[in-house]
Structure formats: structure tokens, C-alpha cells
Scaffold this motif. Structure first.
Motif, PDB file in Angstrom:
ATOM      1  N   THR A 212       1.834 -10.665 -12.029  1.00  0.00           N
ATOM      2  CA  THR A 212       1.438 -10.219 -10.700  1.00  0.00           C
ATOM      3  C   THR A 212       2.646  -9.806  -9.861  1.00  0.00           C
ATOM      4  OG1 THR A 212       1.509 -12.499  -9.893  1.00  0.00           O
ATOM      5  CG2 THR A 212      -0.624 -11.668 -10.629  1.00  0.00           C
ATOM      6  N   ASP A 213       2.361  -8.995  -8.859  1.00  0.00           N
ATOM      7  CA  ASP A 213       3.371  -8.560  -7.909  1.00  0.00           C
ATOM      8  C   ASP A 213       3.681  -9.715  -6.959  1.00  0.00           C
ATOM      9  OD1 ASP A 213       4.908  -6.339  -6.594  1.00  0.00           O
ATOM     10  OD2 ASP A 213       3.571  -6.857  -4.932  1.00  0.00           O
ATOM     11  N   ARG A 214       4.952  -9.931  -6.660  1.00  0.00           N
ATOM     12  CA  ARG A 214       5.344 -11.051  -5.796  1.00  0.00           C
ATOM     13  C   ARG A 214       4.828 -10.899  -4.371  1.00  0.00           C
ATOM     14  NH1 ARG A 214      11.707 -11.730  -7.392  1.00  0.00           N
ATOM     15  NH2 ARG A 214      11.359 -12.267  -9.565  1.00  0.00           N
ATOM     16  N   VAL A 215       4.784  -9.688  -3.875  1.00  0.00           N
ATOM     17  CA  VAL A 215       4.403  -9.469  -2.486  1.00  0.00           C
ATOM     18  C   VAL A 215       2.887  -9.454  -2.317  1.00  0.00           C
ATOM     19  CG1 VAL A 215       4.553  -7.862  -0.548  1.00  0.00           C
ATOM     20  CG2 VAL A 215       6.523  -8.205  -2.037  1.00  0.00           C
ATOM     21  N   SER A 216       2.203  -8.605  -3.073  1.00  0.00           N
ATOM     22  CA  SER A 216       0.759  -8.444  -2.885  1.00  0.00           C
ATOM     23  C   SER A 216      -0.058  -9.487  -3.634  1.00  0.00           C
ATOM     24  CB  SER A 216       0.321  -7.048  -3.333  1.00  0.00           C
ATOM     25  OG  SER A 216       0.436  -6.923  -4.737  1.00  0.00           O
ATOM     26  N   GLY A 217       0.486 -10.029  -4.731  1.00  0.00           N
ATOM     27  CA  GLY A 217      -0.268 -10.990  -5.528  1.00  0.00           C
ATOM     28  C   GLY A 217      -1.234 -10.334  -6.497  1.00  0.00           C
ATOM     29  N   PHE A 218      -1.331  -8.999  -6.481  1.00  0.00           N
ATOM     30  CA  PHE A 218      -2.213  -8.298  -7.400  1.00  0.00           C
ATOM     31  C   PHE A 218      -1.549  -8.109  -8.757  1.00  0.00           C
ATOM     32  CE2 PHE A 218      -3.999  -6.438  -3.380  1.00  0.00           C
ATOM     33  CZ  PHE A 218      -5.235  -7.059  -3.488  1.00  0.00           C
ATOM     34  N   SER A 219      -2.364  -7.850  -9.767  1.00  0.00           N
ATOM     35  CA  SER A 219      -1.869  -7.623 -11.120  1.00  0.00           C
ATOM     36  C   SER A 219      -0.980  -6.396 -11.162  1.00  0.00           C
ATOM     37  CB  SER A 219      -3.064  -7.428 -12.066  1.00  0.00           C
ATOM     38  OG  SER A 219      -2.658  -6.888 -13.291  1.00  0.00           O
TER      39      SER A 219
END
Length: 140
Positions: free
Chosen positions: A68-75
Motif C-alpha cells: 500500500t501507499d504510505r500516504v493514501s493507504g490504498f493498494s
């Protein structure tokens, strides 16, 4: 006569045949069979639990993770699945490669091992010299 020569030279200069087409990229080597799978093409909404549930139909999933992306939390669109045995991993690839998960077509393949890190640390790059240091900016 001169006009005909000029026209043929003009055509030759702007001809597509004067340029070589780019070479096709070499195919990536297949990874050796292992219980570790690399899964790509994941939706941004795919979770680790969803990935685990989808691949658990084909064998015992020891570990599953969606990166996941650290900022958005999305995959970020890929993840990893580890099965208990290589045979189960093969069944997982056959069962899920090219199938839909959360509305997206995913691709499953054997994971390639990570390349070893380069030695030398962060300061392995040679230092560049931009000239002799001056005592002040405006010194004349």
C-alpha cells in the motif's frame, strides 16, 4: 532535372525507412517455482484480507500482503502471497492468473527473489568537484 533530384533528396531525408524501428525488449525470464507468488493488477480497493480469501480457495495461504501507499493507504496495484507448498502455489497461479478480483483482471506468477543490495552504503557515489571554493560570493 535539378528539381527531380531535389525532390528525391527531400523524400529520402524525410523517409520513414531512414529510421530504424526500436528493438523489441527481451522477454523477462521466468522465475523458478516456489511457494511465493507475485500478484499484479490489483485494484486500489483490494485489501490484504481480500487477497488472502481469493487465493485461499487453492491451498493453505501462509502469508498474504497487498503493498500500500504510505500516504493514501490504498493498494499500489501489487502484492504477494505465500503458500505452504509449491504445488498449492501452482494451483493458485492456475486458478487466479487472468481472473477478476474486485473488478480488475489480476496476474499471478512465481515471485523472483530480490536482488542483493549493492555494497558501499549511501556514499558510494564519487564526489563531484565544482571548482575551487571561494571565500565569499561577491569577492573580486
Amino acid at each position: 532535372m535539378a528539381a527531380a533530384v531535389a525532390r528525391s533528396g527531400f523524400r529520402r531525408m524525410f523517409s520513414v525507412s531512414a529510421f530504424a524501428p526500436p528493438k523489441a525488449p527481451a522477454p523477462r525470464p521466468q522465475a523458478d517455482p516456489s511457494p511465493n507468488l507475485f500478484v499484479s493488477g490489483l485494484s486500489k480497493r483490494t485489501t490484504t484480507e481480500g487477497l488472502r480469501d481469493a487465493f485461499a480457495k487453492f491451498g493453505e495461504v501462509v502469508h498474504a500482503r497487498v503493498v500500500t501507499d504510505r500516504v493514501s493507504g490504498f493498494s499500489k496495484g501489487f502484492g504477494f502471497v505465500r503458500y505452504a507448498t509449491t504445488e498449492e502455489a501452482t494451483k493458485g497461479i492456475e486458478g487466479m492468473d487472468g481472473k477478476f478480483l474486485d473488478g480488475w483482471v489480476i496476474f499471478a506468477e512465481y515471485a523472483r527473489p530480490r536482488a542483493p543490495p549493492e555494497q558501499g552504503g549511501m556514499n558510494s557515489q564519487p564526489q563531484q568537484s565544482w571548482g575551487a571554493p571561494s571565500s565569499s560570493w561577491g569577492a573580486q
